[in-house]
Scaffold this active site. Sequence first.
Site, PDB file in Angstrom:
ATOM      1  N   LYS A 161       0.824  -1.214   0.000  1.00 45.91           N
ATOM      2  CA  LYS A 161       0.000   0.000   0.000  1.00 45.91           C
ATOM      3  C   LYS A 161       0.861   1.269   0.000  1.00 45.91           C
ATOM      4  CE  LYS A 161      -3.896  -2.169  -0.316  1.00 45.91           C
ATOM      5  NZ  LYS A 161      -4.246  -3.274   0.491  1.00 45.91           N
TER       6      LYS A 161
HETATM    7  C1  LIG Z   1      -5.428  -4.346   0.891  1.00 51.09           C
HETATM    8  C2  LIG Z   1      -6.907  -4.195   0.909  1.00 51.09           C
HETATM    9  C3  LIG Z   1      -7.691  -4.589   1.996  1.00 51.09           C
HETATM   10  C4  LIG Z   1      -7.156  -5.369   3.144  1.00 51.09           C
HETATM   11  O1  LIG Z   1      -6.128  -4.717   3.805  1.00 51.09           O
HETATM   12  P1  LIG Z   1      -5.262  -5.491   4.879  1.00 51.09           P
HETATM   13  O2  LIG Z   1      -4.555  -4.367   5.586  1.00 51.09           O
HETATM   14  O3  LIG Z   1      -4.325  -6.372   4.121  1.00 51.09           O
HETATM   15  O4  LIG Z   1      -6.168  -6.234   5.755  1.00 51.09           O
HETATM   16  C5  LIG Z   1      -9.042  -4.303   1.989  1.00 51.09           C
HETATM   17  N1  LIG Z   1      -9.613  -3.698   0.939  1.00 51.09           N
HETATM   18  C6  LIG Z   1      -8.902  -3.326  -0.137  1.00 51.09           C
HETATM   19  C7  LIG Z   1      -9.592  -2.641  -1.268  1.00 51.09           C
HETATM   20  C8  LIG Z   1      -7.533  -3.593  -0.202  1.00 51.09           C
HETATM   21  O5  LIG Z   1      -6.834  -3.267  -1.284  1.00 51.09           O
END
Ligand SMILES: *Cc1c(COP(=O)(O)O)cnc(C)c1O
Length: 384
Positions: free
Chosen positions: A184
């Site tokens: 991210k």
């Molecule tokens: C990465 C992601 C998640 C989950 O995030 P985590 O921190 O890995 O639990 C949820 N929704 C979207 C759209 C994502 O890209």
Amino acid sequence: MRKDFLVFGSPLIEKEEIDEIVATLRSGWIGTGPRVARFEEHFKKYIGSAEAVAVSSCTAALHLAMLVSGVGPGDEVITTPMTFCATANAVVHTGARPVFVDVEPDTGNIDPALIATAITPRTRAILPVHFAGRPCRMDAIEALARQHGLLLIEDAAHAIEAAYHGRKIGTIGDLTCFSFYATKNVTTAEGGMITTADAELAAKLKMYALHGLSMDAWRRFSDDGYKHYEARVPGFKYNMTDLQAALGLHQLARIGRNAARRQAIWARYDQAFETLPVVRPAPVEPGTVHGRHLYTILLKTEAIGKSRDEVLNELIRRNVGTGVHYTAVHLHHYYRQTFGFKPGDFPNAEWIGARTLSLPFSAKLSDQDVEDVIAAVNQVCVGV
Ligand SMILES: *Cc1c(COP(=O)(O)O)cnc(C)c1O
């Protein structure tokens, strides 16, 4: 062809993060402590929200956001199939039912007009996802939530930097959930954050994130005397640690610089792919800030003469790692089996899901990496 494999979504970790991690280890406080508190403060300031609660992931954030606002069995939550499965899984964890509506074909974002048609007496919340970092049409979505008395909980996993009509994402919905997963825009390896304007909800989030205890564990062990604690509710183990916050503090401090680098890569990709048989990301709407988390292209597979998976595998053979965001969630095994979804239910999401390809798009990429990606995409799509 490039010599080494270009890993998709590899984060840019610099000296400050590494030094902070080492300092955290040396401090003896590696659990939830002062660095988590500082990260929450900085995040709050960055977003402009009254409250920010750090948790172990965005999945945990989504689960808690729904639980503390009373979403549960018998409720329906309207969301998008064009997302990571965690969004819908979190709805299922609360006992509520995920109700998908289709997306706009050009943006991949949930279509507000379709949300309106899916509202029933059982609808409790709307859960939009700001796909790739592009804010959803929040004016229309917020108006629907108000008009029908629904909670607005946002999945902003892609959208830390995003804003809609002058309002930062994280200050619009009742609760907004962010992700600091490894790929991210801001990473803590694993981690998440929930922002809200409601101090009572924030206190409840903190309690639910740590066993349902009546006070924070780190205060429990501070030097101002032993404090007794008790479980008020059967909570979860969703707290963030200081080791994670050590990463996040410096990632957040560098958010503008990294975003500028991704914007430059975006512009280079846009220019390089102008004449290729691919659909580039739709232009950013005036009055909005795009979080620029993913650079996704839609392959004109008929013109290219190859399926998306063929293109993807040929890119991998040329040492370029790619991603698929996303195969529509309603087509996943669990969702077909449990809710009876089938191909054809959400045609726009399925159309995107069959053609989409995410190219390496991290502030870590060098100019040469970017040119390698462009050369490989050209070779695979048009043979030059
Ligand atoms: C990465 C992601 C998640 C989950 O995030 P985590 O921190 O890995 O639990 C949820 N929704 C979207 C759209 C994502 O890209």
